[in-house]
Design an enzyme around this catalytic site. Sequence first.
Site, PDB file in Angstrom:
ATOM      1  N   LYS A  98      43.472  14.669 -46.171  1.00  0.00           N
ATOM      2  CA  LYS A  98      44.709  15.462 -46.044  1.00  0.00           C
ATOM      3  C   LYS A  98      45.130  15.987 -47.413  1.00  0.00           C
ATOM      4  O   LYS A  98      45.525  17.147 -47.551  1.00  0.00           O
ATOM      5  CB  LYS A  98      45.818  14.607 -45.415  1.00  0.00           C
ATOM      6  CG  LYS A  98      45.589  14.364 -43.935  1.00  0.00           C
ATOM      7  CD  LYS A  98      46.479  13.294 -43.327  1.00  0.00           C
ATOM      8  CE  LYS A  98      46.032  13.016 -41.889  1.00  0.00           C
ATOM      9  NZ  LYS A  98      46.665  11.864 -41.275  1.00  0.00           N
ATOM     10  N   GLN A 134      51.035   7.424 -42.258  1.00  0.00           N
ATOM     11  CA  GLN A 134      49.664   7.258 -41.759  1.00  0.00           C
ATOM     12  C   GLN A 134      49.590   6.030 -40.843  1.00  0.00           C
ATOM     13  O   GLN A 134      50.008   4.939 -41.218  1.00  0.00           O
ATOM     14  CB  GLN A 134      48.698   7.093 -42.957  1.00  0.00           C
ATOM     15  CG  GLN A 134      47.242   7.006 -42.563  1.00  0.00           C
ATOM     16  CD  GLN A 134      46.717   8.276 -41.883  1.00  0.00           C
ATOM     17  OE1 GLN A 134      47.021   9.384 -42.314  1.00  0.00           O
ATOM     18  NE2 GLN A 134      45.940   8.113 -40.827  1.00  0.00           N
ATOM     19  N   ASP A 159      54.039  15.430 -37.877  1.00  0.00           N
ATOM     20  CA  ASP A 159      53.079  14.841 -36.931  1.00  0.00           C
ATOM     21  C   ASP A 159      53.533  15.044 -35.485  1.00  0.00           C
ATOM     22  O   ASP A 159      52.752  14.868 -34.554  1.00  0.00           O
ATOM     23  CB  ASP A 159      52.950  13.325 -37.200  1.00  0.00           C
ATOM     24  CG  ASP A 159      51.608  12.964 -37.832  1.00  0.00           C
ATOM     25  OD1 ASP A 159      50.674  13.779 -37.745  1.00  0.00           O
ATOM     26  OD2 ASP A 159      51.499  11.854 -38.385  1.00  0.00           O
TER      27      ASP A 159
END
Length: 282
Positions: A53, A97, A120
């Site tokens: 990322k 994460q 997200d």
Amino acid sequence: MPAVKMDGSALAKKTRAELAVETQRMKEEGIEPHLAVILVGDDPASTVYVRNKEKACIQTGVRSTVIRLGNECDQATLEETVSRLNAAPDVHGILVQLPLPKHLNTARVLSLIDPKKDVDGFHAVNCGLLLSGREGFVPCTPRGVMEILAEYGIDPRGKHAVVVGRSNIVGKPMALLLLGADATVTICHSRTVDLPSVTRSADILIAAVGRRGFITKDMVKPGAVVIDVGINRKEEGGVCGDVEPDVADVAGYMTPVPGGVGPMTIAMLLKNTLDAARRYGA
Ligand code: NAP
């Protein structure tokens, strides 16, 4: 004739190039898109995902900050970190994460992220916006799948789409996006009876299970579009999807693993970050 390979890597590269242009334009207007990623612990897969990322941000010109917290990090420290990022005007996207170490409460942490920075798309507010067909942040993997379908000229309208898997991050949002695109959608899961008879009726089959070799040739209708979301680590090294490679003998279109949905997931994270910066950036 073997299935057309739906090249997610190539599409992701093209998308990143477009996003780089857009990022530059935004910077010239005084907005520097900024993604903050929180990584707790030292899980090897998570470490690799976060590194990828970061790399994608660098390639696109998006600013990224990775906050690494040790395995011993407690709930209060993690929540304080999220609150600090929520309050930072120069941070547009926040990503925690997953999976978090077991002693931490994932649902609570995700619920603390400002929905306007929830790139997200896991916050209940964004799930609700997706459910009601309104603008919010859509989880990156299903958003990437929709872009792959569009790139290959596959319109879900009127088609029977079967989604195998009902997780909050892949299966359910995937089904909602396909429904929003006028597909007739069936969601399957571990309690589905006679799964092959359902998958065989799919014009578009999405596999999001997490089991190597789960979808076999006999489960696929000739000519179907098969999207393999699964990422499974092979004992012999490398990764593979949920779909047996010889399904390509019957399918009309198929995504490879690696090089299919995975790269598009990261590209969509960047896209969501730019959306956040454009919508709410200072
Ligand atoms: P998950 O939360 O474990 O969900 C798996 C789903 O598969 C569950 O809904 C489960 O049903 C269903 N399932 C399990 N066994 C089944 C069976 N025998 N028959 C039918 N359905 C069955 O996994 P996830 O987070 O959605 O991820 C799925 C896969 O996608 C994993 O391999 C993951 O690594 C991968 N992934 C890839 C990307 C990417 O960027 N390419 C992103 C995210 C995830 P129940 O609900 O009944 O248990």
